[in-house]
Design a protein around this motif. Structure first.
Motif, mmCIF file in Angstrom:
data_model
loop_
_atom_site.group_PDB
_atom_site.id
_atom_site.type_symbol
_atom_site.label_atom_id
_atom_site.label_comp_id
_atom_site.label_asym_id
_atom_site.label_seq_id
_atom_site.Cartn_x
_atom_site.Cartn_y
_atom_site.Cartn_z
ATOM 1 N N LYS A 96 2.458 -14.679 13.064
ATOM 2 C CA LYS A 96 0.789 -14.109 12.971
ATOM 3 C C LYS A 96 0.669 -13.231 12.662
ATOM 4 O O LYS A 96 -0.125 -12.177 11.673
ATOM 5 C CB LYS A 96 -0.823 -14.983 13.819
ATOM 6 N N ASP A 97 1.015 -11.918 13.986
ATOM 7 C CA ASP A 97 1.170 -10.479 13.835
ATOM 8 C C ASP A 97 1.836 -10.037 12.488
ATOM 9 O O ASP A 97 1.514 -9.115 11.990
ATOM 10 C CB ASP A 97 1.247 -9.790 14.606
ATOM 11 N N GLU A 98 3.029 -10.398 11.557
ATOM 12 C CA GLU A 98 3.554 -10.411 11.070
ATOM 13 C C GLU A 98 2.672 -10.404 9.700
ATOM 14 O O GLU A 98 3.143 -9.882 8.509
ATOM 15 C CB GLU A 98 5.433 -10.189 11.248
ATOM 16 N N LEU A 99 2.625 -11.771 9.455
ATOM 17 C CA LEU A 99 1.478 -11.461 8.476
ATOM 18 C C LEU A 99 0.123 -11.774 8.773
ATOM 19 O O LEU A 99 0.138 -10.739 7.383
ATOM 20 C CB LEU A 99 0.984 -13.522 8.046
ATOM 21 N N LEU A 100 -0.356 -10.759 9.531
ATOM 22 C CA LEU A 100 -2.013 -9.987 8.887
ATOM 23 C C LEU A 100 -0.403 -8.575 8.317
ATOM 24 O O LEU A 100 -1.293 -8.271 7.978
ATOM 25 C CB LEU A 100 -2.134 -9.696 10.793
ATOM 26 N N ARG A 101 0.139 -7.977 9.179
ATOM 27 C CA ARG A 101 0.602 -6.213 8.509
ATOM 28 C C ARG A 101 0.899 -7.274 7.387
ATOM 29 O O ARG A 101 0.590 -5.534 6.643
ATOM 30 C CB ARG A 101 2.132 -6.475 9.552
ATOM 31 N N VAL A 102 1.663 -7.292 6.668
ATOM 32 C CA VAL A 102 2.159 -7.481 5.532
ATOM 33 C C VAL A 102 0.563 -7.478 4.994
ATOM 34 O O VAL A 102 0.255 -7.142 3.369
ATOM 35 C CB VAL A 102 3.391 -8.898 4.770
ATOM 36 N N LEU A 103 -0.071 -8.675 4.865
ATOM 37 C CA LEU A 103 -1.118 -8.577 4.172
ATOM 38 C C LEU A 103 -2.085 -7.167 4.158
ATOM 39 O O LEU A 103 -2.392 -7.230 3.338
ATOM 40 C CB LEU A 103 -2.597 -9.353 4.724
ATOM 41 N N SER A 104 -2.049 -7.157 5.216
ATOM 42 C CA SER A 104 -3.495 -5.334 6.111
ATOM 43 C C SER A 104 -2.073 -4.212 4.942
ATOM 44 O O SER A 104 -2.775 -3.493 4.416
ATOM 45 C CB SER A 104 -3.368 -5.167 6.687
ATOM 46 N N HIS A 105 -1.083 -4.538 4.601
ATOM 47 C CA HIS A 105 0.154 -3.639 3.917
ATOM 48 C C HIS A 105 -0.180 -3.511 2.605
ATOM 49 O O HIS A 105 -0.503 -2.577 2.075
ATOM 50 C CB HIS A 105 1.201 -3.807 4.646
ATOM 51 N N GLY A 106 -0.619 -4.881 1.741
ATOM 52 C CA GLY A 106 -0.632 -4.778 0.394
ATOM 53 C C GLY A 106 -2.415 -3.914 0.182
ATOM 54 O O GLY A 106 -2.622 -3.307 -0.598
ATOM 55 N N ILE A 107 -3.291 -4.294 0.895
ATOM 56 C CA ILE A 107 -4.112 -3.629 0.989
ATOM 57 C C ILE A 107 -4.642 -1.973 1.172
ATOM 58 O O ILE A 107 -5.124 -1.498 0.442
ATOM 59 C CB ILE A 107 -5.187 -4.079 1.825
ATOM 60 N N LEU A 108 -3.326 -1.603 2.096
ATOM 61 C CA LEU A 108 -3.483 -0.112 2.486
ATOM 62 C C LEU A 108 -2.622 0.363 1.351
ATOM 63 O O LEU A 108 -3.661 1.223 0.767
ATOM 64 C CB LEU A 108 -2.663 -0.375 3.600
ATOM 65 N N HIS A 109 -1.773 -0.444 0.460
ATOM 66 C CA HIS A 109 -1.298 0.182 -0.941
ATOM 67 C C HIS A 109 -2.550 0.509 -1.875
ATOM 68 O O HIS A 109 -2.515 2.094 -2.383
ATOM 69 C CB HIS A 109 -0.070 -0.672 -0.896
ATOM 70 N N TYR A 110 -3.228 -0.177 -1.994
ATOM 71 C CA TYR A 110 -4.377 0.351 -2.955
ATOM 72 C C TYR A 110 -5.968 0.950 -2.628
ATOM 73 O O TYR A 110 -5.833 1.488 -2.697
ATOM 74 C CB TYR A 110 -5.404 -1.542 -2.801
ATOM 75 N N CYS A 111 -5.190 1.467 -1.154
ATOM 76 C CA CYS A 111 -6.385 1.896 -1.026
ATOM 77 C C CYS A 111 -6.121 3.466 -0.839
ATOM 78 O O CYS A 111 -6.419 4.753 -0.891
ATOM 79 C CB CYS A 111 -6.455 1.873 0.901
ATOM 80 N N GLY A 112 -4.325 3.835 -1.432
ATOM 81 C CA GLY A 112 -3.425 5.002 -1.806
ATOM 82 C C GLY A 112 -2.808 5.250 -0.714
ATOM 83 O O GLY A 112 -2.316 6.360 -0.631
ATOM 84 N N PHE A 113 -2.393 4.050 0.442
ATOM 85 C CA PHE A 113 -1.643 4.785 1.124
ATOM 86 C C PHE A 113 -0.048 4.352 1.107
ATOM 87 O O PHE A 113 -0.028 3.249 -0.119
ATOM 88 C CB PHE A 113 -1.414 4.487 2.864
ATOM 89 N N LYS A 114 0.595 5.393 0.607
ATOM 90 C CA LYS A 114 2.182 4.994 0.471
ATOM 91 C C LYS A 114 3.162 4.513 1.945
ATOM 92 O O LYS A 114 2.783 4.978 2.905
ATOM 93 C CB LYS A 114 2.237 6.340 -0.599
ATOM 94 N N ASP A 115 4.391 4.783 1.362
ATOM 95 C CA ASP A 115 5.393 4.367 2.560
ATOM 96 C C ASP A 115 6.865 4.235 2.026
ATOM 97 O O ASP A 115 8.175 3.933 2.059
ATOM 98 C CB ASP A 115 5.183 2.887 2.785
ATOM 99 N N LYS A 116 6.670 5.738 1.086
ATOM 100 C CA LYS A 116 7.842 6.186 0.416
ATOM 101 C C LYS A 116 8.859 7.042 1.222
ATOM 102 O O LYS A 116 10.250 7.424 1.704
ATOM 103 C CB LYS A 116 7.843 6.677 -0.894
ATOM 104 N N SER A 117 8.276 7.561 1.942
ATOM 105 C CA SER A 117 8.815 9.304 3.057
ATOM 106 C C SER A 117 8.567 8.801 4.234
ATOM 107 O O SER A 117 7.296 7.985 4.575
ATOM 108 C CB SER A 117 8.058 10.366 2.906
ATOM 109 N N VAL A 118 9.326 9.724 5.491
ATOM 110 C CA VAL A 118 9.013 9.184 6.675
ATOM 111 C C VAL A 118 7.539 10.086 7.245
ATOM 112 O O VAL A 118 7.354 8.286 7.441
ATOM 113 C CB VAL A 118 10.061 9.352 7.955
ATOM 114 N N PRO A 119 6.776 10.865 6.794
ATOM 115 C CA PRO A 119 5.527 10.390 7.138
ATOM 116 C C PRO A 119 4.793 9.535 6.691
ATOM 117 O O PRO A 119 3.320 9.403 7.591
ATOM 118 C CB PRO A 119 5.273 12.023 6.962
#
Length: 141
Positions: A96-119
């Motif tokens: 459940k928590d991993e699913l919530l993480r992935v669901l929120s991850h998609g939304i956060l990308h749409y909000c402008g958050f990236k995940d290509k660099s360590v910071p």
């Protein structure tokens, strides 16, 4: 409007709670909810999308296509239930928590958050944790 689609046997048992939480996630980032489609699938389905559209020959847990207009979020989010299951085991968290993480991850990308660099990854993880906590506080789950 948030919708859930299934290309595998998996079905969310709590679509209304998850949809409500995702709406809250969007609002918490000062964005507006548009049309967002979540598609639950298996590894092969997502691998085909990864190869066809992104030219990547790798398994992944999520691919999101962002069609947002300004502050109004729109997009298609494809999630491999197989990857989420294996990642939950690997990271020693509940499915459940991993699913919530992935669901929120998609939304956060749409909000402008990236995940290509360590910071950027560190900020993304912090935001994911914040959003997962929002779900548990609201639903006492």
């Amino acid at each position: 409007m948030i919708s859930f689609n299934y290309e595998t046997d998996f079905i969310l048992s709590d679509e209304i709670q998850i949809s409500s939480w995702l709406s809250d996630v969007i609002l918490s980032e000062d964005k507006q909810e548009g049309e967002i489609n979540f598609v639950f699938c298996d590894d092969n389905y997502l691998l085909n999308i990864n190869e066809k559209y992104l030219k990547h020959d790798t398994l992944t847990d999520i691919i999101s296509f962002d069609y947002s207009i300004g502050n109004e979020l729109h997009g298609d989010v494809f999630i491999s239930v197989e990857r989420v299951t294996e990642n939950a085991i690997e990271f020693n968290v509940t499915f459940k928590d991993e699913l919530l993480r992935v669901l929120s991850h998609g939304i956060l990308h749409y909000c402008g958050f990236k995940d290509k660099s360590v910071p950027d990854i560190e900020i993304m993880r912090m935001k994911e944790d914040e959003k997962i906590l929002m779900f548990h506080v609201k639903h006492h789950d």
